[in-house]
Every structure is written in structure tokens, then in C-alpha cells.
Design a protein around this motif. Sequence first.
Motif, mmCIF file in Angstrom:
data_model
loop_
_atom_site.group_PDB
_atom_site.id
_atom_site.type_symbol
_atom_site.label_atom_id
_atom_site.label_comp_id
_atom_site.label_asym_id
_atom_site.label_seq_id
_atom_site.Cartn_x
_atom_site.Cartn_y
_atom_site.Cartn_z
ATOM 1 N N TYR A 194 0.759 -1.222 -0.048
ATOM 2 C CA TYR A 194 -0.171 0.031 -0.220
ATOM 3 C C TYR A 194 0.988 1.340 0.219
ATOM 4 O O TYR A 194 0.441 2.331 -0.718
ATOM 5 C CB TYR A 194 -1.025 -0.032 1.023
ATOM 6 N N ALA A 195 1.825 1.361 0.881
ATOM 7 C CA ALA A 195 2.739 2.455 0.870
ATOM 8 C C ALA A 195 4.350 2.150 0.827
ATOM 9 O O ALA A 195 5.122 3.117 1.158
ATOM 10 C CB ALA A 195 2.413 3.186 2.470
ATOM 11 N N TYR A 196 4.657 1.143 0.230
ATOM 12 C CA TYR A 196 5.925 0.587 0.066
ATOM 13 C C TYR A 196 6.907 0.649 1.264
ATOM 14 O O TYR A 196 7.779 0.833 1.234
ATOM 15 C CB TYR A 196 6.621 1.639 -1.340
ATOM 16 N N ASN A 197 6.228 0.368 2.505
ATOM 17 C CA ASN A 197 6.898 0.229 3.743
ATOM 18 C C ASN A 197 7.585 -1.141 3.858
ATOM 19 O O ASN A 197 7.101 -1.941 4.837
ATOM 20 C CB ASN A 197 6.068 0.572 4.695
ATOM 21 N N TYR A 198 8.143 -1.551 3.131
ATOM 22 C CA TYR A 198 8.704 -2.935 2.880
ATOM 23 C C TYR A 198 9.741 -3.274 4.168
ATOM 24 O O TYR A 198 9.693 -4.206 4.686
ATOM 25 C CB TYR A 198 9.228 -3.466 1.822
ATOM 26 N N VAL A 199 10.518 -2.074 4.457
ATOM 27 C CA VAL A 199 11.478 -2.532 5.384
ATOM 28 C C VAL A 199 10.754 -2.623 6.772
ATOM 29 O O VAL A 199 11.084 -3.640 7.574
ATOM 30 C CB VAL A 199 12.385 -1.506 5.453
ATOM 31 N N GLU A 200 9.744 -1.823 7.009
ATOM 32 C CA GLU A 200 9.012 -2.078 8.491
ATOM 33 C C GLU A 200 8.551 -3.641 8.544
ATOM 34 O O GLU A 200 8.384 -4.027 9.432
ATOM 35 C CB GLU A 200 7.848 -1.065 8.532
ATOM 36 N N SER A 201 7.722 -4.028 7.200
ATOM 37 C CA SER A 201 7.053 -5.239 7.076
ATOM 38 C C SER A 201 8.094 -6.452 7.459
ATOM 39 O O SER A 201 7.605 -7.362 8.112
ATOM 40 C CB SER A 201 6.467 -5.488 5.687
ATOM 41 N N TYR A 202 9.185 -6.218 7.023
ATOM 42 C CA TYR A 202 10.336 -7.384 6.997
ATOM 43 C C TYR A 202 10.721 -7.388 8.429
ATOM 44 O O TYR A 202 11.085 -8.414 8.917
ATOM 45 C CB TYR A 202 11.384 -6.983 6.212
#
Length: 236
Positions: A194-202
Motif C-alpha cells: 500500500y505505501a511501500y513500507n517493505y523495511v518495516e514489514s520485513y
Amino acid sequence: MSFDWTYLWETFWLCVRAIPVTLEITLVSLFIAIIPALLIALCRIHKIKILDILCRIFVSFIRGTPIVLQILIVYSIFPSLLNAFVKASGLEINVFEINPIIYAFTVFAINSTATLSEAFRSAIGSVDRGQMEAALSVGESPARAFFRIILPQAALSAIPNICNLTVILIKNTSLAFMMTVREITAVAKIQAAYAYNYVESYIDIFIIYIIIGLVIQFLFRKLEKRFVFRGVKCSK
């Protein structure tokens, strides 16, 4: 792009809600795999003709191929073959409406069967053969001696390997998102898109998998100690 702590916190709890799906895949797959794995181990231990060869081929294929390939075969190729068979049989079944988690159970159970059979084979082989001979000499049947004497000792010996297999299986379930199953990794990826927050998700899934792995290892250590304690009591 700045680090979003609010997103990290909110997504963490969304991923936590997906833990039951991950554990369901793990537990159901292991449960399905137990009996076939034990039978494969016995076939290889006793070197039953033809079956021993077939079991060796199966174990070698599963252990020698990436689980991603196994997922592609089960989820992409198998449904098409099954659909062709259903149509040829004249059955009114829509194969493509089957819950994707069924395919997840299938592929992870097949994978677990191969690795679990090796754990069982090693554990059963570690038990002194003299114990079986002693049981037979006092009138025990082979089946009764196996289930009452050999199998309990083999189970204790297999616990560390089963623990490792369980932890690896939990990590492998992260690939269930390829089958559109909404487990931990799938939820994190969807939220990140949704907001390209991949670092936080990982980071979220990294923390969650570490916690689950530590809990699983703790539970298996408790189980192993319980087995040892009961064995000591019985010996007394």
C-alpha cells in the motif's frame, strides 16, 4: 522515505493475527506426514523389495528439489491435471474453487514426509537391536515389542530432529503466499504494498518468526525433559 514506527506497530499486530494460519499449516502438515514417514522409515530399515527403492526415489526427489518447485508443481500443474480428470469423468466439481490452504497442506505434508522419514529412520536405528531380540525371547510379538519398547526410545531420540524440522517448516510456510494463503508473510507483503513500507514489514515478520522459533524450541525442550523424566521413573 523515513522509517514509519506507527506502520511498524500496526502491521506487527496484523501479522500476529495471521500466526494461527501459519501454525495450522505447520501442525496439519506434520500430522498428515507422521504415518507415511514412519512407514517409509520402516520400509527402508527392513529393505523391503521394490518399496525400499520407491521410498529412496521419493525421499531423494523431495530432499533434492527446492520447495518452491514443489509448490509450483502442486499449486500450478496439479490443479490443471485434476481439472482435466474431473471434466473427463463428467463430475460437476470446480477444482479452481478449492481453498488454497488445502494445497498448502498437501505440499508441506509431502515435504515433511520425506524429511521426517529420515528422522524416524535415524532414531529407530539408534535403538540397540538387542532389545528387540530380548523382547522376542520372552514371548513378545514383533509388533508389540516395536510399539512398546523400540518406538518410545526412538521417539525420544527423534525429538531434536523433529524440533529442527518443525522450525524449518514454520519458516517454509512463508512461501504459502505463493498459493494465495494469507499467512504471516502474505499479510506483511500486502500491507507493505500500500505505501511501500517493505523495511518495516520485513522487520515485523523477522521478529515474529524469531519469537515463534524460540517458543517451539522451548516447548520441545520441555517435551524432551518430560520423556527423559518418565523414562527414569519407569526404569526405577
